[in-house]
Design a protein around this motif. Structure first.
Motif, PDB file in Angstrom:
ATOM      1  N   VAL A   5      11.459   4.740  -6.848  1.00 25.53           N
ATOM      2  CA  VAL A   5      11.597   3.953  -5.623  1.00 25.53           C
ATOM      3  C   VAL A   5      13.055   3.563  -5.443  1.00 25.53           C
ATOM      4  CG1 VAL A   5      10.890   1.848  -4.410  1.00 25.53           C
ATOM      5  CG2 VAL A   5       9.245   3.029  -5.871  1.00 25.53           C
ATOM      6  N   GLU A   6      13.549   3.734  -4.225  1.00 28.98           N
ATOM      7  CA  GLU A   6      14.859   3.212  -3.856  1.00 28.98           C
ATOM      8  C   GLU A   6      14.618   1.959  -3.031  1.00 28.98           C
ATOM      9  OE1 GLU A   6      17.282   6.097  -1.886  1.00 28.98           O
ATOM     10  OE2 GLU A   6      17.416   7.358  -3.665  1.00 28.98           O
ATOM     11  N   LEU A  42       5.653  -6.944  -8.976  1.00 34.24           N
ATOM     12  CA  LEU A  42       5.843  -7.118  -7.541  1.00 34.24           C
ATOM     13  C   LEU A  42       4.999  -6.062  -6.835  1.00 34.24           C
ATOM     14  CD1 LEU A  42       9.750  -7.289  -7.412  1.00 34.24           C
ATOM     15  CD2 LEU A  42       8.169  -9.219  -7.340  1.00 34.24           C
ATOM     16  N   CYS A  43       4.420  -6.405  -5.694  1.00 33.39           N
ATOM     17  CA  CYS A  43       3.633  -5.451  -4.912  1.00 33.39           C
ATOM     18  C   CYS A  43       4.153  -5.389  -3.486  1.00 33.39           C
ATOM     19  CB  CYS A  43       2.167  -5.856  -4.859  1.00 33.39           C
ATOM     20  SG  CYS A  43       1.242  -5.383  -6.306  1.00 33.39           S
ATOM     21  N   PHE A  44       4.151  -4.174  -2.946  1.00 30.93           N
ATOM     22  CA  PHE A  44       4.537  -3.941  -1.559  1.00 30.93           C
ATOM     23  C   PHE A  44       3.511  -3.017  -0.937  1.00 30.93           C
ATOM     24  CE2 PHE A  44       8.424  -4.707  -3.884  1.00 30.93           C
ATOM     25  CZ  PHE A  44       9.126  -5.575  -3.062  1.00 30.93           C
ATOM     26  N   LYS A  45       2.914  -3.438   0.162  1.00 31.21           N
ATOM     27  CA  LYS A  45       2.029  -2.579   0.941  1.00 31.21           C
ATOM     28  C   LYS A  45       2.898  -2.018   2.059  1.00 31.21           C
ATOM     29  CE  LYS A  45      -2.480  -2.679   3.187  1.00 31.21           C
ATOM     30  NZ  LYS A  45      -3.583  -3.585   3.576  1.00 31.21           N
ATOM     31  N   VAL A  46       3.070  -0.692   2.085  1.00 33.04           N
ATOM     32  CA  VAL A  46       4.007  -0.085   3.016  1.00 33.04           C
ATOM     33  C   VAL A  46       3.326   0.976   3.876  1.00 33.04           C
ATOM     34  CG1 VAL A  46       5.981  -0.520   1.515  1.00 33.04           C
ATOM     35  CG2 VAL A  46       4.788   1.669   1.357  1.00 33.04           C
ATOM     36  N   LYS A  47       3.915   1.196   5.049  1.00 33.29           N
ATOM     37  CA  LYS A  47       3.416   2.209   5.979  1.00 33.29           C
ATOM     38  C   LYS A  47       4.419   3.350   6.054  1.00 33.29           C
ATOM     39  CE  LYS A  47       1.814   2.919  10.634  1.00 33.29           C
ATOM     40  NZ  LYS A  47       2.015   2.562  12.010  1.00 33.29           N
ATOM     41  N   TYR A  57       5.670  -2.722  -8.839  1.00 34.78           N
ATOM     42  CA  TYR A  57       6.765  -2.691  -9.800  1.00 34.78           C
ATOM     43  C   TYR A  57       6.413  -3.558 -11.000  1.00 34.78           C
ATOM     44  CZ  TYR A  57      11.316  -3.380 -11.936  1.00 34.78           C
ATOM     45  OH  TYR A  57      12.358  -3.434 -12.837  1.00 34.78           O
ATOM     46  N   HIS A  58       6.280  -2.941 -12.162  1.00 38.56           N
ATOM     47  CA  HIS A  58       5.986  -3.653 -13.407  1.00 38.56           C
ATOM     48  C   HIS A  58       7.321  -4.061 -14.032  1.00 38.56           C
ATOM     49  CE1 HIS A  58       1.736  -2.468 -13.308  1.00 38.56           C
ATOM     50  NE2 HIS A  58       2.202  -1.347 -12.792  1.00 38.56           N
TER      51      HIS A  58
END
Length: 81
Positions: A5-6, A42-47, A57-58
């Motif tokens: 991931v960037e 951290l969590c991100f729900k992305v489209k 992200y652990h």
């Protein structure tokens, strides 16, 4: 599945993802739909186009994981007949 991931890192590290790998392909994030933090990740729900992914992200292991949440056309939202 593990991924790369960037991210944009402004005030804090990994503030928002910009793009990530799905297999061998880099996908550009169109929109961050939601984000939250837990004690260990951290969590991100992305489209991306017509698909929704969950990026996690652990922090302790410094690894990212990705999961496809939804693919295909999104159903219409209110007010449409």
């Amino acid at each position: 599945m593990k991924c790369r991931v960037e991210t944009y890192s402004g005030f804090r590290l990994h503030e928002r993802p910009r793009r990530f790998t799905w297999g061998r392909t880099w996908l550009e994030v169109d929109q961050v739909l939601d984000q939250w933090a837990a004690p260990d990740y951290l969590c991100f729900k992305v489209k991306v186009a017509d698909r929704t992914y969950l990026l996690k992200y652990h922090q302790a292991q410094d690894i990212w994981e990705v999961e496809l949440v939804r693919s295909g056309a999104m159903p219409p939202t209110g007010g449409e007949n």
